[in-house]
Design a protein around this motif. Structure first.
Motif, PDB file in Angstrom:
ATOM      1  N   HIS A  41       0.820  -1.219   0.000  1.00 11.96           N
ATOM      2  CA  HIS A  41       0.000   0.000   0.000  1.00 11.96           C
ATOM      3  C   HIS A  41       0.853   1.269   0.000  1.00 11.96           C
ATOM      4  O   HIS A  41       0.613   2.162  -0.828  1.00 11.96           O
ATOM      5  N   PRO A  42       1.850   1.389   0.880  1.00 14.17           N
ATOM      6  CA  PRO A  42       2.682   2.600   0.835  1.00 14.17           C
ATOM      7  C   PRO A  42       3.411   2.780  -0.498  1.00 14.17           C
ATOM      8  O   PRO A  42       3.541   3.910  -0.988  1.00 14.17           O
ATOM      9  N   LEU A  43       3.848   1.676  -1.115  1.00 19.51           N
ATOM     10  CA  LEU A  43       4.535   1.802  -2.409  1.00 19.51           C
ATOM     11  C   LEU A  43       3.578   2.235  -3.517  1.00 19.51           C
ATOM     12  O   LEU A  43       3.949   3.022  -4.384  1.00 19.51           O
ATOM     13  N   ARG A  44       2.339   1.725  -3.485  1.00 21.57           N
ATOM     14  CA  ARG A  44       1.348   2.168  -4.473  1.00 21.57           C
ATOM     15  C   ARG A  44       1.048   3.658  -4.295  1.00 21.57           C
ATOM     16  O   ARG A  44       0.936   4.400  -5.261  1.00 21.57           O
ATOM     17  N   LEU A  45       0.938   4.082  -3.045  1.00 26.94           N
ATOM     18  CA  LEU A  45       0.706   5.494  -2.766  1.00 26.94           C
ATOM     19  C   LEU A  45       1.876   6.341  -3.260  1.00 26.94           C
ATOM     20  O   LEU A  45       1.679   7.390  -3.892  1.00 26.94           O
ATOM     21  N   LEU A  46       3.088   5.872  -3.002  1.00 31.23           N
ATOM     22  CA  LEU A  46       4.283   6.578  -3.468  1.00 31.23           C
ATOM     23  C   LEU A  46       4.305   6.677  -4.993  1.00 31.23           C
ATOM     24  O   LEU A  46       4.646   7.721  -5.558  1.00 31.23           O
ATOM     25  N   SER A  47       3.918   5.599  -5.674  1.00 31.14           N
ATOM     26  CA  SER A  47       3.912   5.628  -7.141  1.00 31.14           C
ATOM     27  C   SER A  47       2.856   6.593  -7.672  1.00 31.14           C
ATOM     28  O   SER A  47       3.075   7.273  -8.668  1.00 31.14           O
ATOM     29  N   LEU A  48       1.713   6.693  -7.000  1.00 31.80           N
ATOM     30  CA  LEU A  48       0.691   7.656  -7.420  1.00 31.80           C
ATOM     31  C   LEU A  48       1.162   9.096  -7.215  1.00 31.80           C
ATOM     32  O   LEU A  48       0.933   9.958  -8.065  1.00 31.80           O
TER      33      LEU A  48
END
Length: 164
Positions: A41-48
């Motif tokens: 989840h944090p990595l997906r948020l970072l990518s967004l």
């Protein structure tokens, strides 16, 4: 405008940019599945956030010619979005994937191709206009995707309602 395409260099760079992260991700999922799940989840948020920054910077950098660029890109970008979305849906249907997966492929096909256009434009060909085109296609695609998601959510909601 003549555009020289360094095919050998492009193949090597695209292979490294696509295969290296893919291989690393697969290895990490196999080696440490719980760790990957914990940071997903944090990595997906970072990518967004990263995507939002890239799009914003591109629009800021190209703000003077943006209206003309949108007018020039729209006749190509809209059919590109529709064709790649249709191709994703067809591939999912031919593979006999469940409805949810076909819908995901519909969105993924066009989005993944935009990443390749941006990578080729910026890193391989040194053409900022290709990155701008990819950004404009993304911005044209985004409302289409949001409408499709809303329609799909509404259909799923209607199917889950029980008659009174």
């Amino acid at each position: 405008m003549d555009l020289a395409i360094p095919a050998g260099r492009m193949i090597v760079q695209l292979s490294l940019m696509m295969l290296l992260p893919l291989t690393l991700g697969m290895a990490l999922r196999a080696w440490r599945p719980a760790g990957v799940a914990a940071v997903g989840h944090p990595l997906r948020l970072l990518s967004l956030v990263g995507l939002a920054c890239l799009v914003s910077l591109m629009l800021i950098d190209q703000h003077e010619g943006l209206p003309a660029a949108v007018r020039a890109a729209l006749p190509t970008a809209l059919p590109f979005c529709i064709i790649t979305m249709t191709a994703g849906f067809i591939v999912g249907s031919l593979a006999r994937l469940p409805s949810e997966d076909r819908f995901t492929l519909l969105i993924e096909f066009s989005t993944r191709n935009l990443g390749l256009v941006a990578i080729m434009g910026a890193l391989i060909m040194g053409q900022v206009k290709l990155v701008l085109f990819a950004t404009l296609v993304f911005l044209i695609e985004l409302p289409l995707v949001l409408v499709l998601i809303a329609m799909r959510s509404r259909l799923a909601g209607d199917r889950n309602k029980t008659p009174a």
